[in-house]
Design an enzyme around this catalytic site. Structure first.
Site, PDB file in Angstrom:
ATOM      1  N   TYR A 199      31.016  -1.923 -15.205  1.00  0.00           N
ATOM      2  CA  TYR A 199      30.581  -0.801 -15.951  1.00  0.00           C
ATOM      3  C   TYR A 199      29.322  -0.867 -16.613  1.00  0.00           C
ATOM      4  O   TYR A 199      28.384  -1.122 -15.998  1.00  0.00           O
ATOM      5  CB  TYR A 199      32.072  -0.660 -16.670  1.00  0.00           C
ATOM      6  N   LYS A 253      51.197   8.601   5.159  1.00  0.00           N
ATOM      7  CA  LYS A 253      50.145   8.700   5.880  1.00  0.00           C
ATOM      8  C   LYS A 253      48.881   7.912   5.470  1.00  0.00           C
ATOM      9  O   LYS A 253      48.183   7.354   6.501  1.00  0.00           O
ATOM     10  CB  LYS A 253      49.626  10.244   5.788  1.00  0.00           C
TER      11      LYS A 253
END
Length: 763
Positions: free
Chosen positions: A40, A95
């Site tokens: 970060y 899925k």
């Protein structure tokens, strides 16, 4: 299992131990402040600036290139209909799971709360910069066609509505091969389609690209044949409407060559099937009840070429054969779209793969002596490990040839290796194992069935058709536990201590005593021991009243193995019993031996353990690559512990030169093929992917497999008994339900193998 229990199990699966089925996992180090400052602020600014200079750098510095969105508005979910976006989320997560396990593609599922086509398209376009591809899912027709068409045109990443194109691609591959087997010309065949929704229309559209003529396709929806006089047809359906009087389905199929069913069960009668042309091709894909039952169809006509959407019949048209690998190939070349050329490449690749020699691993998984291209094998099996290395490159090449690839592949051999490496990232071996067990289920004695978890495992084994449980223990307790978990199937329950089992118990004792009377066993002891479940269960297997046995959940391994060794004994020619654990690691299955029996094996023992383990590895359809591990490399120590390993390797090299085995070798070198090749290029393992580790003693093997299991949460199957005369396997103390189910599947496969060897020996 009753309906309430099934519902409860399904809900628990999705809720525990954490809600949902997918999660985000960090891929970079994050242990130190330095790591976090790179992940970060301030370090993250550098890739941001590079992407700002050239947007294509987003593929270099972020996960976009391997990230697909599975997006739905919940308007056509499975067979549940319009249930809303939130209710569709479990399906979208599912899925995503399939994308990951079959093609190593990461997924975010996105549920969009709108039925407005423009609003839906705007939402997807606004979030598209996050993703490398978009999989549209469970969106009702005709809106799904418009949504997909516009997103394909307006985005520069792959977009596909799998409900349409997945079925179309797989059934097209099946059609190509079926037409060839039927010795028909694809341009001449007459096709009747039951169903006129998105999947049926997509299938018909793709069939036209194969050479089918539009005038030879007759399509039906729930209101009958599509004819131009009907005012309720969509523009897409009108393509297949006829200038004729509407005929019933029974009339239309007369003289037809192909019946394609994407509608409801039992609409094609045996009489209708008999009216079709010679060598009729029937794709009955309604699920779970097909348009005509498979057994009915093949009993009606011997010449029928049949495919369904079900896994329990040959030729399953399963979308998982397509969408993971189509997106894999599209992502790997950064395709701007999934075009017709790429879909056709997948069709041809699947059709050709069905004609190629089938790997032994697939034959084993499906219980076949040898799968061959023919009426019962016109499309590949879902567990075929070649799919990713065949379909994905075909799609990638088509993307390049058609000009939509933005990052072409140059080294195809390296790309294929990378694809195959991705196969190690899931637990396909468990599915292969249970699938093989289902091909010929066996009778399995669960010797501790009055424990709740053991009974749960037995219930799953029965319901999944892995085997037929025989439950040993207190009948009253077992019946109460069965009621508690909704296990309402009729199964054999035996309590060896009851008067009802006197005759069998005394018969077993007599047989045991006669076999062991010259080894210190008297009849009274034998009768007493037969009241114990492990002795009784072992005798059931010995006497052919059961095919396999599993036990060990509630007792220590040494106390459990003792009666097994007394009653079952070693297989002919075997002088040393051992065990192996199959660890399902991220790099693929890894067999570790000996994990439970021999504290300090000799060089001769180690060689025998290696050979028995190699046979077991082959039983699972893999070629063994065996490292005999130690704390030294190729003679760097003269310690007795390393010397015996070296002697075992020398024996194996001399007597079994075709076996890929080497050592002594340190574990890190064994598991790092490049490092091994660099430092020890002379080794038989150089450049090879080791899948079997033989340890110098029980201590090291047992500690290693348990560390792997607990720290890395690696699925462990075992300890699998090696060298036993009968299929008997012992759980670890306190094994989980999943572990017990897996071991029961191992016991069934072991019984299948022993039965096969016995038949061969009698010939």
């Amino acid at each position: 299992m009753n309906q309430y229990s099934k519902r409860r199990e399904a809900l628990l699966y999705h809720a525990k131990p954490h809600p949902g089925k997918i999660q985000i996992v960090p891929t970079k180090p994050y242990a130190t402040q330095r790591d976090l400052s790179l992940a970060y602020s301030p370090g993250v600014a550098e890739p941001c600036l590079e992407i700002a200079k050239d947007v294509n750098n987003v593929y270099k510095y972020t996960a976009k290139g391997n990230l697909v969105a599975v997006i739905s508005n919940g308007t056509a979910v499975l067979g549940l209909g319009d249930i809303g976006p939130e209710a569709s989320k479990p399906v979208m997560e599912g899925k995503g799971l399939l994308f990951k396990i079959f093609a190593d593609i990461d997924v975010f599922d996105i549920e969009v709360d709108t039925k407005d086509v423009d609003a839906f398209i705007a939402t997807v376009k606004n979030i598209a910069p996050t993703f490398g591809g978009i999989n549209l899912e469970d969106i009702k027709a005709p809106e799904s066609f418009e949504i997909e068409r516009r997103l394909v045109e307006e985005l520069n990443i792959p977009v596909m509505h799998d409900d349409q194109h997945g079925t179309a691609i797989i059934s097209s591959a099946a059609l190509l091969n079926a037409v060839e087997l039927a010795e028909k010309n694809i341009g001449d065949i007459k096709i009747v389609v039951s169903g006129a929704g998105s999947a049926a229309l997509a299938c018909a559209n793709l069939y036209l690209l194969l050479g089918v003529k539009v005038e030879n396709i007759i399509m039906f929806d729930k209101d009958g044949m599509l004819v131009n006089s009907r005012a309720d047809l969509s523009q897409l359906q009108r393509k297949y409407a006829k200038d004729a009087e509407a005929a019933p389905l029974a009339e239309a199929v007369k003289g037809a060559d192909v019946f394609l069913g994407l509608s409801v069960g039992n609409v094609l009668s045996p009489e209708m099937l008999l009216s079709m042309n010679a060598n009729p091709i029937v794709f009955a894909m309604a699920n779970p009840i097909p348009e005509i039952d498979y057994d009915v169809a093949i009993a009606t006509r011997e010449d029928v070429i049949m495919a369904t959407g079900r896994s329990d019949h040959p030729n399953q048209v399963n979308n998982v054969l397509g969408f993971p690998y189509i997106f894999r190939g599209a992502l790997d070349v950064r395709a701007a779209k999934i075009n017709e050329e790429m879909k056709m490449a997948a069709v041809v690749a699947l059709a050709e793969l069905a004609k190629a020699p089938v790997p032994e691993q697939v034959n084993i998984a499906y219980g076949e002596t040898k799968l061959n291209f023919g009426r019962d094998y016109i499309i590949p099996k879902p567990f075929d490990p070649r799919l990713i290395a065949v379909v994905a490159p075909a799609v990638a090449k088509a993307a390049m040839d058609s000009g939509v690839a933005q990052h072409p592949i140059h080294d195809w051999d390296k790309y294929t290796e990378e694809l195959l490496e991705r196969l190690g990232n899931d637990n396909k071996m468990v599915r292969l194992l249970t699938n093989r067990a289902k091909t010929a289920p066996k009778r399995i004695v669960f010797a501790e069935a009055d424990h709740l978890d053991v009974l749960k495992a037995a219930q799953i084994v029965l319901e999944e058709r892995i085997g037929y449980p025989i439950l040993l223990g207190n009948r009253e307790k077992i019946e109460l536990l069965k009621e508690e978990i909704g296990f309402d199937a009729e199964v054999a329950i035996i309590d060896p201590k009851t008067d009802a089992e006197d005759e069998r118990r005394y018969r077993y004792a007599e047989v045991f005593w006669k076999n062991k009377q010259r080894r210190g066993v008297n009849l009274l002891d034998a009768q007493k021991w037969m009241r114990e479940r492990n002795y009784f269960a072992a005798m059931m297997v010995n006497e052919g009243e059961a095919d396999a046995m599993v036990t060990g959940y509630s007792r220590s391994y040494p106390s459990t193995v003792k009666p097994i060794m007394q009653l079952i004994g070693r297989a002919p020619g075997v002088t040393r019993i051992a065990t192996t654990n199959m660890m399902l690691t991220k790099r693929g299955p890894l067999f570790l031996s000996d994990t439970a029996i021999n504290p300090n094996p000799t060089a001769d023992d180690l060689a025998k353990i290696a050979l028995m383990t190699a046979r077991t590895v082959r039983m699972f359809g893999m070629e063994p690559v065996v490292a005999m591990v130690s704390f030294s490399n190729f003679g760097s120590s003269t310690d007795p512990g390393t010397t015996k390993v070296r002697e075992a390797v020398a024996y194996l090299h001399r007597e079994f030169p075709d076996l890929l085995v080497d050592g002594e070798i340190q574990a890190d070198f064994a598991l790092n093929p490049e490092m091994l090749k660099d430092k020890f290029p002379f080794s038989k393992l150089a450049g090879k992917k080791v899948n079997t580790l033989i340890f110098p003693n029980l201590e090291s093997a047992n500690i290693t497999y348990k560390i792997l299991k607990e720290l890395n949460k690696v699925v462990s199957i075992g300890p699998i008994m090696l060298g036993m005369d009968k299929p008997v396997h012992i759980f670890q103390l306190g094994a989980s339900v999943e572990e017990m189910v897996n071991m029961a599947a191992v016991a069934v496969v072991d019984a299948q193998e022993k039965e096969k060897r016995l038949k061969m020996a009698k010939k």
